[in-house]
Write an enzyme that holds these catalytic residues in place. Structure first.
Site, PDB file in Angstrom:
ATOM      1  N   ASP A   1      -1.499   6.374  -9.944  1.00 30.87           N
ATOM      2  CA  ASP A   1      -1.971   4.984  -9.983  1.00 30.87           C
ATOM      3  C   ASP A   1      -2.261   4.545  -8.549  1.00 30.87           C
ATOM      4  O   ASP A   1      -1.536   3.756  -7.965  1.00 30.87           O
ATOM      5  CB  ASP A   1      -0.933   4.094 -10.644  1.00 30.87           C
ATOM      6  CG  ASP A   1      -1.485   2.697 -10.961  1.00 30.87           C
ATOM      7  OD1 ASP A   1      -2.720   2.521 -10.862  1.00 30.87           O
ATOM      8  OD2 ASP A   1      -0.697   1.803 -11.289  1.00 30.87           O
TER       9      ASP A   1
ATOM     10  N   LYS B   1      13.637  -5.080  -7.629  1.00 30.63           N
ATOM     11  CA  LYS B   1      12.771  -4.604  -8.706  1.00 30.63           C
ATOM     12  C   LYS B   1      13.598  -4.389  -9.963  1.00 30.63           C
ATOM     13  O   LYS B   1      14.640  -3.727  -9.925  1.00 30.63           O
ATOM     14  CB  LYS B   1      12.102  -3.276  -8.320  1.00 30.63           C
ATOM     15  CG  LYS B   1      11.151  -3.370  -7.144  1.00 30.63           C
ATOM     16  CD  LYS B   1      10.463  -2.025  -6.909  1.00 30.63           C
ATOM     17  CE  LYS B   1       9.467  -2.100  -5.770  1.00 30.63           C
ATOM     18  NZ  LYS B   1       8.737  -0.805  -5.597  1.00 30.63           N
TER      19      LYS B   1
END
Length: 545
Positions: free
Chosen positions: A332, A220
Site C-alpha cells: 500500500d 494506534k
C-alpha cells in the site's frame, strides 16, 4: 399462442443480453480493482470517522484517551452471531490463523543486530504478565504440528484464546532503552493528555497524545467504526473475532517496527494490552509522532527539503531491499503512508508490508501499474526482484516526478533528470539509484553545483558585523519563511549572486542557522533603513548600482 411464444423469446433475449452486459461490467471492475498498482481506495481519506465522533466528547471531557473502548454499538448492530460450526465462521477463523502465522514468521526470523545491545526482558503489559504461558502455548504447538484441519483448530482453541496465549509469549516485545528511557507500557498511557484524533484507514485509528505533558506520541488502535471492522461484523456477526482479525494488523506492524531498525522507519515506543467491557486484550501501539505529508505544501518548499525527502525514501527502500527479513515490499505505497519527523521521511504504516515475492509459472512475470506494465523474469517459481522494483517504481510515480527536478540548481538538473528517467523505466535498481542520489548530495553539500565561481559581481557590498535589518522584507519562492525571502546558500559568493538576481534585493543578513546540508540561511531585504544592532548577525548592504 404464437404471440405469447414471440413475447417469451423476446424476453429471453433481453435477459441474456442483460446478463452479458452485467458480466462484462463486473469483469472490467474486477480487473481494475485487482491490478497490483491500482489504488482502489484512493478516496478513502474522505470517509467519515464515525467512531471517533461518537467518542470525541468523552475523550475531551476526560482529557485522556480511553484505550480499549467497548464495542456495544457494534454488537447491537449485528443481528446474531453465527454458530461456531458455520462455514462463514470457519472462514473467519481461518483468516485469523493465517494472520497469526504471518506474524509468527516475522517474529522467528533473525533480526539485524540480534544478540547485541542492551539485555532484553518482556515489556510491561496489564494482566498478561500474571499468567504462565507454558501450557496453552504447548497446545498451540501440538495443533500446528499434528492437525491442520480448520475444524480441529476451531474446536481446540478459540481465536480470543489463540491471540491471548500467543501474545503472552511469541509477541512479547523487548525492552530497549531510548536515550536512557525504557520502552513504554500501559502505565505510560493511563493519564495521557491533549488527545487529538489524527485520522484513520481501513483498519486503524490514530491519535496524538502527550505523555507527562512533555513527550508527544501517536497511539494506534483498531478503528471499531472502520471499514475492516464494519464489513467483518456485517458478514460474520462476531465482533470479538473480527477485532482479533483486525488487531493482528497492529501486532504485525509492531513486529516489523521492532525487527526493522532504520532511521526512516517510525520508532516503536511501546505497546499495551488492556481490558475492555466486551473485547479481551485490546491492543494499542505507542509510536513516534510525525507530521502527515501534504504534497501541495511540499511543492512550495525549497528544493533542498524536497531532495531530502527523496533521499530519505531511497535510503529506506535500499534498506528494505536488503533487510534482515529479506526483500520487503510496501503493497500500500502512497504518500499518506509516510510522515515527516524533523524533516526526515519515515514510513508509518507497515501492516501491508510483505516479504513474499509473487509466484510465477515458467513464463515471465508482468508487473502492472495504471500507466504502464513491466515484464520481469521468473526464477524458481518467483518473480525475480519484484519487491524491490515495485517499491522503486512507486517512489518514481509518487515522489520523484513531483519533487526532484523542479527548481533544482541548473548544474544538477541533468543528473536529476537521468535519475528520474532511469527509475521511471526501471533501468536502474535501488543500489544504483541510491548511489546517484548520494552523488547529488555530495555535489550540493560541497558547493560543486555553483556556476562561474570566478565571475566578478556587478556591485560592491558593505560588510556590517553584529547588525541586522528587522523589516524591509519581500517575498520570493521558494522561501523557508512565507512572509519574507529566507533562502539557504553555500557561501557569501552565492548569497551575492542571489541578491543580484532579485530586482528588489538591496541587502542580505546572514543568520546563525544552517540547514541539514550545512548551508547557511540568509534573509534577503529590500533596503537597509532599519539597520540595527544584533549580536551574532552579519549584514551585507549594496553600495553600488
Amino acid at each position: 399462442m404464437l404471440l405469447i411464444k414471440l413475447v417469451t423469446m423476446k424476453r429471453r433475449k433481453i435477459v441474456v443480453a442483460a446478463g452479458f452486459c452485467l458480466a462484462f461490467f463486473l469483469g472490467t471492475l474486477m480487473n481494475l480493482l485487482y491490478i497490483p498498482g491500482f489504488e482502489h481506495h484512493q478516496n478513502h481519506d474522505h470517509r467519515v470517522h464515525r467512531y471517533y465522533h461518537e467518542k470525541q466528547q468523552q475523550v475531551t471531557d476526560d482529557s485522556q484517551l480511553q484505550v480499549g473502548e467497548s464495542v456495544t454499538e457494534v454488537v447491537a448492530e449485528s443481528n446474531s452471531k453465527p454458530a461456531a460450526g458455520s462455514r462463514h465462521h470457519q472462514d473467519l477463523l481461518l483468516q485469523i490463523r493465517e494472520r497469526f502465522d504471518e506474524v509468527v514468521r516475522y517474529r522467528r526470523r533473525q533480526a539485524h543486530g540480534s544478540g547485541t545491545g542492551d539485555p532484553v526482558r518482556p515489556l510491561e503489559r496489564r494482566r498478561l504478565m500474571d499468567s504462565e504461558p507454558g501450557d496453552n502455548w504447548d497446545t498451540i504447538k501440538v495443533i500446528e504440528r499434528t492437525d491442520n484441519r480448520q475444524t480441529h483448530f476451531q474446536n481446540r482453541l478459540k481465536p480470543s484464546t489463540y491471540m491471548h496465549t500467543a501474545s503472552r509469549k511469541d509477541f512479547t516485545m523487548n525492552l530497549r532503552s531510548i536515550n536512557g528511557t525504557l520502552m513504554l507500557g500501559c502505565s505510560s498511557i493511563d493519564n495521557v493528555t491533549n488527545v487529538q484524533y489524527l485520522g484513520s484507514g481501513y483498519t486503524k485509528a490514530v491519535y496524538k497524545a502527550s505523555l507527562n505533558n512533555s513527550l508527544s506520541v501517536a497511539l494506534k488502535s483498531v478503528d471499531f467504526g472502520g471499514h475492516d471492522m464494519e464489513n467483518c461484523v456485517k458478514k460474520y456477526g462476531s465482533p470479538g473475532d473480527c477485532y482479533t482479525l483486525a488487531s493482528f494488523k497492529i501486532v504485525k506492524e509492531m513486529t516489523l517496527m521492532e525487527r526493522l531498525q532504520h532511521p526512516n522507519i517510525l520508532k516503536l515506543y511501546g505497546y499495551c494490552y488492556q481490558e475492555s467491557n466486551d473485547i479481551q486484550d485490546t491492543v494499542t501501539a505507542i509510536t513516534e509522532l510525525g507530521s502527515p505529508l501534504e504534497m501541495i505544501q511540499l511543492l512550495q518548499t525549497s528544493w533542498e527539503e524536497r531532495f531530502r525527502i527523496c533521499l530519505s525514501l531511497v535510503r529506506l527502500l535500499h534498506y528494505l531491499a536488503h533487510s534482515p527479513l529479506g526483500s520487503v515490499t510496501l503493497l500500500d505505497f502512497r504518500p499518506r503512508q509516510f510522515v515527516l519527523v524533523a524533516g526526515e521521511l519515515k514510513v508509518t504504516d507497515l501492516d501491508d508490508a510483505s516479504t513474499e515475492e509473487a509466484p510465477c509459472y515458467p513464463s515471465d512475470c508482468v508487473m502492472e501499474f495504471p500507466a504502464r506494465n513491466f515484464t520481469l523474469p521468473c526464477s524458481r517459481g518467483r518473480c525475480l526482484g519484484i519487491n524491490e522494483k515495485r517499491n522503486l517504481y512507486n517512489a518514481y510515480r509518487f515522489f520523484f516526478t513531483y519533487l526532484l527536478p523542479h527548481s533544482a540548481p541548473p548544474t544538477l538538473r541533468p543528473l536529476l533528470d537521468k535519475i528520474v528517467n532511469s527509475t521511471g523505466e526501471l533501468i536502474w535498481g535501488i543500489d544504483e539509484t541510491l548511489l546517484q542520489l548520494e552523488k547529488v548530495l555530495h555535489l550540493y553539500r560541497n558547493g560543486f553545483y555553483l556556476q562561474n565561481s570566478t565571475q566578478t559581481h556587478r556591485t560592491d557590498y558593505k560588510h556590517v558585523v553584529d547588525a541586522s535589518i528587522p523589516g524591509e522584507n519581500y517575498r520570493c519562492w521558494p522561501s523557508y519563511q512565507h512572509d519574507g525571502c529566507l533562502l539557504s546558500v553555500f557561501s557569501i559568493t552565492e548569497a551575492i549572486g542571489v541578491c543580484e538576481s532579485h530586482a528588489q534585493c538591496q541587502a542580505f543578513v546572514l543568520t546563525n542557522q544552517t540547514t541539514w546540508t550545512g548551508h547557511q540561511l540568509v534573509f534577503f531585504k529590500t533596503g537597509s533603513a532599519s539597520l540595527s544592532s544584533a549580536k551574532g548577525r552579519v549584514t551585507y548592504v549594496r553600495v553600488g548600482s
